[in-house]
Scaffold this motif. Sequence first.
Motif, PDB file in Angstrom:
ATOM      1  N   LYS A 286       0.689  -1.260  -0.092  1.00 59.87           N
ATOM      2  CA  LYS A 286       0.001  -0.127   0.122  1.00 59.87           C
ATOM      3  C   LYS A 286       0.712   1.210   0.039  1.00 59.87           C
ATOM      4  N   THR A 287       1.970   1.056  -0.093  1.00 58.92           N
ATOM      5  CA  THR A 287       3.012   2.205  -0.286  1.00 58.92           C
ATOM      6  C   THR A 287       3.367   2.534  -1.571  1.00 58.92           C
ATOM      7  N   ARG A 288       3.091   3.960  -2.018  1.00 62.09           N
ATOM      8  CA  ARG A 288       3.270   4.283  -3.524  1.00 62.09           C
ATOM      9  C   ARG A 288       4.752   4.179  -3.799  1.00 62.09           C
ATOM     10  N   ILE A 289       4.964   3.523  -4.962  1.00 58.57           N
ATOM     11  CA  ILE A 289       6.224   3.520  -5.634  1.00 58.57           C
ATOM     12  C   ILE A 289       6.617   4.288  -6.874  1.00 58.57           C
ATOM     13  N   ALA A 290       5.419   4.267  -7.625  1.00 58.31           N
ATOM     14  CA  ALA A 290       5.409   4.982  -8.880  1.00 58.31           C
ATOM     15  C   ALA A 290       3.952   5.287  -9.513  1.00 58.31           C
ATOM     16  N   THR A 291       3.761   6.514  -9.913  1.00 57.26           N
ATOM     17  CA  THR A 291       2.382   6.805 -10.403  1.00 57.26           C
ATOM     18  C   THR A 291       2.549   7.379 -11.682  1.00 57.26           C
ATOM     19  N   PHE A 292       1.460   7.270 -12.677  1.00 56.43           N
ATOM     20  CA  PHE A 292       1.446   7.474 -14.106  1.00 56.43           C
ATOM     21  C   PHE A 292       1.599   9.105 -13.993  1.00 56.43           C
ATOM     22  N   PRO A 293       2.487   9.797 -14.862  1.00 60.58           N
ATOM     23  CA  PRO A 293       2.920   9.015 -16.242  1.00 60.58           C
ATOM     24  C   PRO A 293       4.569   8.395 -16.060  1.00 60.58           C
ATOM     25  N   ASP A 294       4.773   8.165 -14.917  1.00 56.38           N
ATOM     26  CA  ASP A 294       6.076   7.236 -14.621  1.00 56.38           C
ATOM     27  C   ASP A 294       5.916   6.113 -15.453  1.00 56.38           C
TER      28      ASP A 294
END
Length: 352
Positions: A286-294
């Motif tokens: 549940k911990t964010r690593i990458a988010t679009f547009p990555d």
Amino acid sequence: MSKNLTTNDLKNALIGGTILGGGGGGSMKNGETIGIEAFKYGTPQLFQIEEIPEDSTIITVSAVGAPAATEKFTSTQDYINVVKELEKTLNKKIDGIITNENGGNATINGWLQSAYLNIPLIDAPCNGRAHPTGVMGSMNLSEIDEYISYQSYSGGNPDKNMKITGTVIGSIEGTSKIVRQGAIAAGGVVVVARNPVKAEYVKKNAALGGISQAIEIGEVFYKGLDISYEKAITNVCNFLNGEVITSGIVSELFLETKDGFDVGFIKINNFEVTFWNEYMILEKNKTRIATFPDLIMTFNTITGFPITSAEITLGMDITIINVKKDYIKLGTTMQNKKILKPIENIIGKNIF
């Protein structure tokens, strides 16, 4: 400088495009079919935007729909006819073609039309990675109140009475919605020619050099593949300043085709990847690593080859990589929060 594209360029562009598709961008198999067909009619020519007069008329070509749709069907003639129909509707000569994005199929958008109709293919995709909506591939034309979008589309299997063709004129959002509905009626996918603009506008808003980047990625991938499957993947990461996140078995998979899109998630080890055609979110516990547009991308660990969200199956052994957005070529829409915000409503997660 301009160059005549070769079948080796096609081989590399298919792989590099699939990787830059970030889970979407269409089927590499379909891209290969269209690419091979292009060389039957001539030689696609790839031009840099600086070689094109600024007042030239440039159009975007693309495929629209859900890659996992089982009834999808497009033909060689669909690709040719949409350009001819748009040129007829505009009543003016089309001077150049760009693709809407990178992807296994999308990177090859325009190669067939370029060879068959002798129209320059410009190395300036609207976006240097794949994205789910037509507005995201519009080079921010949706922000110009007076801009009128022209879109010609075609697809569907005539043997099943599913053939759909048409031309729509109006706002970017309105015409894109109609084309998306056309894709649904056609069994999942249509090909499109759309959004005439001057080359000067493309120069300021597109992902310049995006096709060349796809070809270069393909080259480093195959050099690695000569050594090992693992080396092919690490070569790509090294080239793009990315990293391998994890490898393992897909323990959970959810995919549904909804409103002309593929929506769902995959889980592997402690990681979850959410997709809307393309991979949108990468999380660990549940911990964010990458988010679009990555650029989040998956590979078949056994073969080393990239695979899209539509191709993943439960129990498959996959490798996930991540490349931060700074290291890929992006169009101006990828900086537009208004255009990206609707992602949250689809996947139910924040992206800002």
